[in-house]
Write a protein that holds these residues in place. Sequence first.
Motif, PDB file in Angstrom:
ATOM      1  N   PHE A 108       0.792  -1.228   0.000  1.00 37.90           N
ATOM      2  CA  PHE A 108       0.000   0.000   0.000  1.00 37.90           C
ATOM      3  C   PHE A 108       0.832   1.289   0.000  1.00 37.90           C
ATOM      4  O   PHE A 108       0.265   2.362   0.221  1.00 37.90           O
ATOM      5  N   ASP A 109       2.135   1.207  -0.193  1.00 42.51           N
ATOM      6  CA  ASP A 109       2.921   2.447  -0.274  1.00 42.51           C
ATOM      7  C   ASP A 109       4.133   2.253  -1.189  1.00 42.51           C
ATOM      8  O   ASP A 109       5.251   2.677  -0.857  1.00 42.51           O
TER       9      ASP A 109
ATOM     10  N   LEU B  37       2.409   0.727   6.394  1.00 42.21           N
ATOM     11  CA  LEU B  37       0.994   0.738   5.985  1.00 42.21           C
ATOM     12  C   LEU B  37       0.539  -0.622   5.471  1.00 42.21           C
ATOM     13  O   LEU B  37      -0.589  -0.754   4.972  1.00 42.21           O
ATOM     14  N   ALA B  38       1.386  -1.634   5.583  1.00 43.44           N
ATOM     15  CA  ALA B  38       1.086  -2.943   5.002  1.00 43.44           C
ATOM     16  C   ALA B  38      -0.102  -3.605   5.698  1.00 43.44           C
ATOM     17  O   ALA B  38      -0.431  -3.302   6.849  1.00 43.44           O
ATOM     18  N   LYS B  39      -0.728  -4.515   4.964  1.00 45.75           N
ATOM     19  CA  LYS B  39      -1.864  -5.264   5.495  1.00 45.75           C
ATOM     20  C   LYS B  39      -1.708  -6.725   5.103  1.00 45.75           C
ATOM     21  O   LYS B  39      -1.385  -7.037   3.946  1.00 45.75           O
TER      22      LYS B  39
ATOM     23  N   SER C   6     -10.995  -5.421   3.087  1.00 45.94           N
ATOM     24  CA  SER C   6     -11.832  -4.346   3.636  1.00 45.94           C
ATOM     25  C   SER C   6     -10.944  -3.230   4.160  1.00 45.94           C
ATOM     26  O   SER C   6      -9.960  -3.472   4.853  1.00 45.94           O
ATOM     27  N   MET C   7     -11.276  -1.990   3.804  1.00 49.89           N
ATOM     28  CA  MET C   7     -10.504  -0.819   4.213  1.00 49.89           C
ATOM     29  C   MET C   7     -11.462   0.234   4.747  1.00 49.89           C
ATOM     30  O   MET C   7     -12.521   0.477   4.166  1.00 49.89           O
ATOM     31  N   THR C   8     -11.091   0.856   5.858  1.00 45.23           N
ATOM     32  CA  THR C   8     -11.923   1.917   6.432  1.00 45.23           C
ATOM     33  C   THR C   8     -11.532   3.288   5.909  1.00 45.23           C
ATOM     34  O   THR C   8     -12.321   4.223   5.959  1.00 45.23           O
ATOM     35  N   ALA C   9     -10.294   3.429   5.406  1.00 46.13           N
ATOM     36  CA  ALA C   9      -9.829   4.719   4.880  1.00 46.13           C
ATOM     37  C   ALA C   9      -8.707   4.474   3.893  1.00 46.13           C
ATOM     38  O   ALA C   9      -8.034   3.433   3.926  1.00 46.13           O
TER      39      ALA C   9
ATOM     40  N   ILE D  10      -1.707   6.279  -5.060  1.00 45.05           N
ATOM     41  CA  ILE D  10      -2.838   5.551  -4.485  1.00 45.05           C
ATOM     42  C   ILE D  10      -3.807   5.152  -5.592  1.00 45.05           C
ATOM     43  O   ILE D  10      -4.226   5.986  -6.400  1.00 45.05           O
ATOM     44  N   ALA D  11      -4.183   3.879  -5.619  1.00 41.81           N
ATOM     45  CA  ALA D  11      -5.129   3.386  -6.614  1.00 41.81           C
ATOM     46  C   ALA D  11      -6.497   4.033  -6.403  1.00 41.81           C
ATOM     47  O   ALA D  11      -6.894   4.301  -5.264  1.00 41.81           O
ATOM     48  N   PRO D  12      -7.255   4.301  -7.491  1.00 39.11           N
ATOM     49  CA  PRO D  12      -8.526   5.010  -7.367  1.00 39.11           C
ATOM     50  C   PRO D  12      -9.551   4.283  -6.500  1.00 39.11           C
ATOM     51  O   PRO D  12     -10.373   4.926  -5.840  1.00 39.11           O
ATOM     52  N   GLU D  13      -9.517   2.934  -6.452  1.00 39.17           N
ATOM     53  CA  GLU D  13     -10.512   2.207  -5.651  1.00 39.17           C
ATOM     54  C   GLU D  13     -10.333   2.428  -4.153  1.00 39.17           C
ATOM     55  O   GLU D  13     -11.246   2.169  -3.365  1.00 39.17           O
ATOM     56  N   LEU D  14      -9.147   2.906  -3.754  1.00 40.12           N
ATOM     57  CA  LEU D  14      -8.946   3.213  -2.339  1.00 40.12           C
ATOM     58  C   LEU D  14      -9.681   4.484  -1.937  1.00 40.12           C
ATOM     59  O   LEU D  14      -9.979   4.703  -0.765  1.00 40.12           O
ATOM     60  N   PHE D  15      -9.957   5.353  -2.911  1.00 40.23           N
ATOM     61  CA  PHE D  15     -10.721   6.566  -2.655  1.00 40.23           C
ATOM     62  C   PHE D  15     -12.224   6.339  -2.848  1.00 40.23           C
ATOM     63  O   PHE D  15     -13.035   6.859  -2.093  1.00 40.23           O
ATOM     64  N   CYS D  16     -12.560   5.565  -3.882  1.00 42.82           N
ATOM     65  CA  CYS D  16     -13.971   5.415  -4.240  1.00 42.82           C
ATOM     66  C   CYS D  16     -14.218   3.978  -4.699  1.00 42.82           C
ATOM     67  O   CYS D  16     -13.585   3.519  -5.664  1.00 42.82           O
ATOM     68  N   ARG D  17     -15.134   3.264  -4.035  1.00 40.51           N
ATOM     69  CA  ARG D  17     -15.433   1.870  -4.373  1.00 40.51           C
ATOM     70  C   ARG D  17     -16.117   1.751  -5.738  1.00 40.51           C
ATOM     71  O   ARG D  17     -16.288   0.666  -6.261  1.00 40.51           O
TER      72      ARG D  17
END
Length: 611
Positions: free
Chosen positions: A440-441, A462-464, A474-477, A485-492
């Motif tokens: 994620f980074d 920031l790893a998961k 599942s991501m809360t933010a 940052i990939a666009p799906e991290l901002f908007c599903r």
Amino acid sequence: MSLVPFIFFFLLFPYSGAENTSVVNSDENIYEFCPPTKCSKNGPKIRFPFRLKSQSISCGLEGFEVSCSNDKTMLHLPFSSGYYVEHISYLDRSITIMDMHDTTCRIQSLLSLNLTNSRFSLLGDLYGNTTSTYGLWNCTMRIIWTSTFGFEEIGFGKIGPFDCMSSDRNFVYAILDWDISEMPPSCRRYRTVNISIYDWYQKSQTKKIVVEWKALDGCYGCEKLGNYCGFNTTSNSTICFINQHHGRVVKIALSTATSIGGIIFFALVILLVYKSRKSENEKEIQLKVEKFLEDYRSLNPTRYTYSDLKKITGKFRHRLGQGGYGSVFRGKLSNGIPVAVKMLEHLKGNGEEFINEVATIGRIHHFNIVRLLGFYSEGTRRALIYEFMPNGSLEKFIFSDINKSIQRPLSWEKLQGIAIGIARGIEYLHQGCNQRILHFDIKPHNILLDHNFQPKISDFGLAKLCSKEQSVVSMTAARGTIGYIAPELFCRHFGEVSYKSDVFSYGMMLLEMVGCQKNIDLTIDIESQIYFPEWIYNKMSQGKELNLEIEVDGDEEIAKKLAIVGLWCIQWNPTKRPSMPMVLQMLEGDLQSLEIPPKPFASSDDEMDAN
């Protein structure tokens, strides 16, 4: 409520003196006979512990003599001359001096400043950076270290050559003792000098030097309240003389203390409650971290104490860099292995960044992932110890000012090798571990290069972790760095978060490696930005040349291949992005076998048509 009288004691008596320090009224103080003075209207104020040579010996301490010359305040040191005082901070016990000699050579100014047998010592700078002792070396030829771009960059214990002390056949360098093994036979050591490496180049064109004097008992508390510190020769102790003007201000404050005391007391209670809750939260984090470390005792990284860190880093004397997380220092383990010690000074959240680093890197070993050799955790202080990467991060090779030179810092063949190495590291994180690790980074700053320019993925804060069978996370933010940052991290709406989010970040980084520029420059006005991924897509889709710096046959093919793979990776729809094994297959295959991908993103015209 025993706290009330305690608080009001400090409200009504803002200064209660210090050990070996007495407080006297200004009517009977020494400044009636030794008043603060100046050599000029804009010059620094001269008072205890300093004194003019024309004043009585009782006005200041031995070794703090100054004089006035042509409206300048001159400092008199035992074995140095030609320095005038620009500023004196009595609270910080520091004095800024300027070399009066006809030179702009900072290193020459430091050499001529002899602080032996004086009350002063060299201060690294006003921001807390320490100084290090360097050896000065005379070399008959210019030296170039292949692991860096000569000495034009700060780093790794080498500074120079100093142009102001060098000639066509003589070059002067400053080297830390641990780097002298790299010195060729044509060099010889002849002097030592204290230097603050961290801000050397920032100050290299100035003759200013900051020195400090040893603390005097009780003076700090006195000066902090706006009063004057002095010395009683009878009792052989310091005295705090109340500033008359300051005294009147104190009287006014005391007269209103009763009326506002309740408000202040209420505010203090709120502050105490806040600090209590913060302390409880910190204890919970500490317990969480310790519980994690207890469960992971079988991990390979060694746990070190703070005294161990001081030994490893030589008391933190060689800073490699600094970021939002804290500082990184160079060090050496007891077995001689060079390391980088990352002090985690500004952690947020509940300790997850530290836990992520230890839990991920601590359990895996791969050629293209940086090795975690140890860690430190005590209370709220934590640190991570990595293998040392002499060539630093990829970022400085593709974004630095060196790119403005005629040639690229790295050849296209080397860039392709780095791209393949990073892809192998990400593939291992996604497929080679017991659990899938999503970074994620991924970005150039988090790709470190060893002495052979082999890439190592770092910074897993920031790893998961998830199971290999789990396709959606599942991501809360959103997490990561703007621009990667990939666009799906901002908007599903764009799709689900998965390992394909790392593929997007990798693609953005790949295009930056091709263009030697950031895809999005946040310092430029948005209307004047040229979005590089869109520019390169238009070139590729129209079959036009990229007009990049091509030196040898095959470079154009490599550049196009990296660009096409990058465009595939940054598809806004995650399902259209390739997996990392597919990315490797494309990078290691022929250009002719690659297809131009669909347009990765919707342009502003497309959005208008959709509306």
